[in-house]
Each structure stands twice: as structure tokens, then as C-alpha cells.
Design an enzyme around this catalytic site. Structure first.
Site, PDB file in Angstrom:
ATOM      1  N   PHE A 140       0.696  -1.568   0.181  1.00  0.00           N
ATOM      2  CA  PHE A 140      -0.334   0.071   0.587  1.00  0.00           C
ATOM      3  C   PHE A 140       1.258   1.259   0.058  1.00  0.00           C
ATOM      4  O   PHE A 140       1.920   1.252   1.086  1.00  0.00           O
ATOM      5  CB  PHE A 140      -1.549   0.214   1.488  1.00  0.00           C
ATOM      6  N   ASP A 224       8.724   3.314   1.980  1.00  0.00           N
ATOM      7  CA  ASP A 224       7.614   3.599   1.906  1.00  0.00           C
ATOM      8  C   ASP A 224       8.067   3.137   3.458  1.00  0.00           C
ATOM      9  O   ASP A 224       7.314   2.136   4.045  1.00  0.00           O
ATOM     10  CB  ASP A 224       6.639   2.634   1.475  1.00  0.00           C
ATOM     11  N   LYS A 253       2.441  10.012   8.409  1.00  0.00           N
ATOM     12  CA  LYS A 253       1.759   9.179   9.414  1.00  0.00           C
ATOM     13  C   LYS A 253       2.200   9.263  10.992  1.00  0.00           C
ATOM     14  O   LYS A 253       1.516  10.540  11.676  1.00  0.00           O
ATOM     15  CB  LYS A 253       1.633   7.729   9.593  1.00  0.00           C
TER      16      LYS A 253
HETATM   17  C1  LIG Z   1      -0.620   5.439   5.041  1.00  0.00           C
HETATM   18  C2  LIG Z   1      -0.234   4.673   4.146  1.00  0.00           C
HETATM   19  C3  LIG Z   1       0.226   5.774   3.157  1.00  0.00           C
HETATM   20  C4  LIG Z   1      -0.394   6.888   2.081  1.00  0.00           C
HETATM   21  O1  LIG Z   1      -0.607   7.286   3.083  1.00  0.00           O
HETATM   22  P1  LIG Z   1      -1.903   8.914   3.666  1.00  0.00           P
HETATM   23  O2  LIG Z   1      -1.120   9.554   4.336  1.00  0.00           O
HETATM   24  O3  LIG Z   1      -2.441   8.346   3.544  1.00  0.00           O
HETATM   25  O4  LIG Z   1      -1.753   9.355   2.228  1.00  0.00           O
HETATM   26  C5  LIG Z   1       1.130   5.205   1.876  1.00  0.00           C
HETATM   27  N1  LIG Z   1       2.288   3.977   2.497  1.00  0.00           N
HETATM   28  C6  LIG Z   1       1.914   2.970   3.446  1.00  0.00           C
HETATM   29  C7  LIG Z   1       2.830   2.022   3.921  1.00  0.00           C
HETATM   30  C8  LIG Z   1       0.600   3.402   4.345  1.00  0.00           C
HETATM   31  O5  LIG Z   1       0.495   2.656   5.482  1.00  0.00           O
END
Ligand SMILES: *Cc1c(COP(=O)(O)O)cnc(C)c1O
Length: 407
Positions: A140, A224, A253
């Protein structure tokens, strides 16, 4: 005149775009790991804004930093430097071993910045066709077009194409990465631990192997760390557990402790890739978000929260493991690192109704990977709160084991 909770739910379901499925309650206020709804019911918040409220709700140091900065200066645009942003850039680079920071407002924007950086890096080297990304199944990376293209789950992607070129291969399979390589590959994008995909840990040596593949192929390695970074797994970046450094790191986050902020960090060889005007953000790096993130990093240090994530996380992991032994038919597996854990539920367990039953008992959890309960409490969580959460879970599983038909 203020509206009751039921009235608010009624108005919300009338006017909000119905792309979520909230339960019929309205959250009101929080403190630390505790959260209260409008009717005064108390919850242990083990979602924490989806691994966001790292310092807990309403941490006094973070609150006063926000109030103080809001009263001074909230936004200037990037026509000018601002002090909190300069200091935050230095601190993030020093903490992560990276060299440059580019700020934005969310996780998906941090990924977009990294994807644009990778493309432009090869474009600047007269390789404009080198734009393909290798990413992983069940990953994700966000919901804007570039991040969505990289996201390896059909449920998020379906119906939004055409998306840009990304090859998805099984997570943990370095041979599949090698097989997917080609002259057009610009970057490998990986979560050190797959968060939304179900808290999946990488096999030993996998991240180091990705580093070696990127080096030998001359492409970039992009981490990420939006969910795993800023201390969540017990180190500043999760990549540190495996002794690997990426060329590009995406953070968001936990960085703002609840305030929206994202950052793309990169190594020095990428610092001249995006010339002035080629990329930016109106709100990116604003003084208010930057001062908030500085306060979060202060608390991380002064309250030794990374150490806490390791010790409390290990305790939580042990308690969850004990539940898998007590309820092997319902919850066959527990896994995690730091304060990011999952309890995998057996096929046939109705995850949504279990979630609702936990909520009614006062515990908030989220689902990851479709079939696992995810635990991502604030890093300030106390032993007693972990015990309380596990007790609630134990009761809910116990009820399920006596009422549910055996799978
Ligand atoms: C939450 C998340 C995203 C996206 O972040 P948003 O602030 O919702 O755009 C991307 N990568 C990872 C691993 C995430 O947990």
C-alpha cells in the site's frame, strides 16, 4: 445549540461523501491512549489515527507547540524559509542518515515526490524511457495516481486506470525482482514491513538483497516508511533493523503525531535532480506542521519512546502469541515488530463483527490484510493498557469460541 451524537450521525450520513463506513458514533476527545465519544463512552485506542498519534492524544508538549506556533506564524508558502522547517529538515536528516528533506502534507504526496524524483533523475541523464517501478503484491503506497499505480492491491486500484507502469512481484521474493528488471526500471519501491497488507515482515536478508539489486542494476531503492517510520517499530526507520539504507525514504503518519505532514528524504546524489519550480507544495513545510513534528521528535527523545516501542512491543507480541495458543482455531498467528502487530484470524471468523464487539467492549482496532486485527497504539502506551486491551480481546475471542460454529 449543539447536536446530539445521533443527530450528528444523521447529518454526517446525509452530507459526507459515503466512501467510508463509520459506525454510528462520533469521537469527541482523547488523552494518551484513551479516546471518548460524544456520549462519554471510553475506548482504548489501539488504532491511534492509523499509526499516527505516536505521542498519544493531546500530549501537552505537542499541544503547546501547536498553540504557540499557531499564534506566531502558520503558513508562509515556500517563497520564504521558516525556522521550524529548517530545524526539522536538519533533525530528520541527522536521525535517518539521509541528506535532504522535501516536505508535503500526507503519505501519498511523499510517495509521489519520490516517484517524480526517480523519473526525473533518469530523464536528466538522457534516459527518459527509464520510468518503470517495481513494487510488491499486497503493498500500500497511497491513493493519488502515482502512489495508486504502485499499490499492489486490486481493491484500491480497480476502476481508476489507466495507471502508470508498475510491475508487482511477490513480497519477499528477490528472484522475482531480478526477473522483473529491465532497462526501463527506475526504482524498486518497498515497505520494510507491509502495514495495510497485514503487518508482513520481510524475510531475512530481503531488504539487503533489494539494495544489492538496485546497486548492480543502477536503479534507485525507495523505502515507504510512512507507517513504519518515526519510531513505530522501535528504531527511527524500520530499515535500520536490517542495516539497509534506501536512496529515497517516504515519511508521514507518525511524524506529525496527528497533524498532517509528510516528508520525502533522499541521499545527496539526488539533491540536484529537481530544479527550482519542478516540484513543490503550497502547504509543504509550513511552520505549523514543522513545529508540531519537532515537538513530536522532542517527545520521542525525552520519553525514550523508541525504546518503549521495543520493550512494550515485545510484551504485546508475547501476549498476542499466548492468545494464538489459547484460541488456535480462531487466531492462528501473531506477528509484528515494535508497536506494530497483527493477530491473524482464521478463515470463517467475521472480522467486522469481531471489530464491532471489541469496540462495544471499549477497544478500538483496525483490520489489515483483510483478515488480521492490527495493533498500532501510541508509543506512550503503558503496560496496564496493553493488559487491558489483551483482556478485552481474550473475552471477545472466548465468546466467539463458544458461540461461533467451528470452522
Ligand atoms: C498510510 C500509508 C500511505 C498513504 O498515506 P496517506 O497519508 O493516507 O496518503 C502510504 N504508504 C503506507 C505504507 C501507508 O501506511
Amino acid at each position: 445549540m449543539s447536536l446530539t451524537e445521533a443527530e450528528l450521525v444523521q447529518v454526517g450520513t446525509t452530507y459526507l461523501y459515503p466512501n467510508y463506513r463509520q459506525p454510528p458514533l462520533v469521537m469527541s476527545h482523547g488523552r494518551g491512549v484513551e479516546l471518548w465519544d460524544k456520549r462519554g463512552r471510553r475506548y482504548l485506542d489501539f488504532i491511534a489515527g492509523i499509526a499516527v498519534n505516536s505521542t498519544g492524544h493531546a500530549h501537552p508538549h505537542v499541544v503547546s507547540a501547536i498553540a504557540g506556533q499557531a499564534a506566531r506564524l502558520m503558513q508562509t508558502s515556500n517563497y520564504f524559509f521558516n525556522e521550524p522547517n529548517i530545524l526539522l529538515a536538519r533533525r530528520l536528516c541527522q536521525q535517518s542518515g539521509m541528506d535532504r528533506a522535501l516536505f508535503c502534507n500526507s503519505g501519498t504526496e511523499a510517495i509521489e515526490a519520490g516517484l517524480k524524483l526517480a523519473r526525473r533523475y533518469f530523464y536528466n541523464q538522457q534516459q527518459p524511457d527509464r520510468h518503470r517501478i517495481i513494487a510488491f503484491d499486497r503493498s500500500f503506497h497511497g491513493r493519488t495516481m502515482g502512489s495508486l499505480a504502485a499499490t499492489g492491491q486490486a481493491a484500491y486500484r480497480d476502476g481508476f486506470g489507466p495507471l502508470s507502469a508498475v510491475t508487482h512481484v511477490p513480497y519477499g521474493d528477490a528472484a522475482a525482482v531480478r526477473a522483473a528488471l529491465g532497462p526501463d526500471v527506475a526504482a524498486i519501491l518497498v515497505e520494510p514491513v507491509q502495514g495495510e497488507g497485514g503487518v508482513k515482515l520481510p524475510p531475512a536478508g530481503f531488504l539487503a538483497e533489494l539494495r544489492a539489486i538496485a546497486d548492480s542494476h543502477g536503479c534507485l531503492l525507495m523505502a515507504d516508511e510512512i507507517q513504519t517510520g518515526v519510531g513505530r517499530t522501535g528504531t527511527f526507520l524500520a530499515f535500520e533493523h536490517w542495516g539497509v539504507q534506501a536512496d529515497i525514504v517516504a515519511l508521514a503518519k507518525g511524524l506529525g503525531g496527528g497533524f498532517p505532514i509528510g516528508a520525502m528524504l533522499c541521499k545527496a546524489h539526488l539533491q540536484d535532480t529537481l530544479p527550482p519550480g519542478s516540484h513543490g507544495s503550497t502547504f509543504g513545510g509550513n511552520p505549523l506542521a514543522s513545529a508540531t513534528a519537532m515537538a513530536v521528535l522532542d517527545v520521542l527523545e525525552s520519553e525514550r519512546l523508541m525504546e518503549a516501542a521495543r520493550t512494550q512491543g515485545e510484551y504485546l507480541g508475547d501476549r498476542l502469541h499466548a492468545l494464538t495458543e489459547k484460541y488456535p482455531q480462531l487466531a492462528p498467528e501473531a506477528r509484528g515488530v515494535g508497536l506494530l502487530h497483527a493477530l491473524e484470524l482464521a478463515e470463517g471468523v467475521d472480522v467486522r463483527s469481531l471489530l464491532a464487539s471489541l469496540r462495544e467492549r471499549g477497544l478500538l482496532l483496525s483490520i489489515a490484510g483483510g483478515s488480521a486485527l492490527r495493533f498500532s497504539p501510541a508509543l506512550v502506551v503503558q503496560r496496564a493498557e496493553l493488559d487491558e486491551a489483551v483482556t478485552i480481546l481474550d473475552e471477545a475471542l472466548s465468546e466467539l469460541s463458544t458461540t461461533a460454529p467451528k470452522p
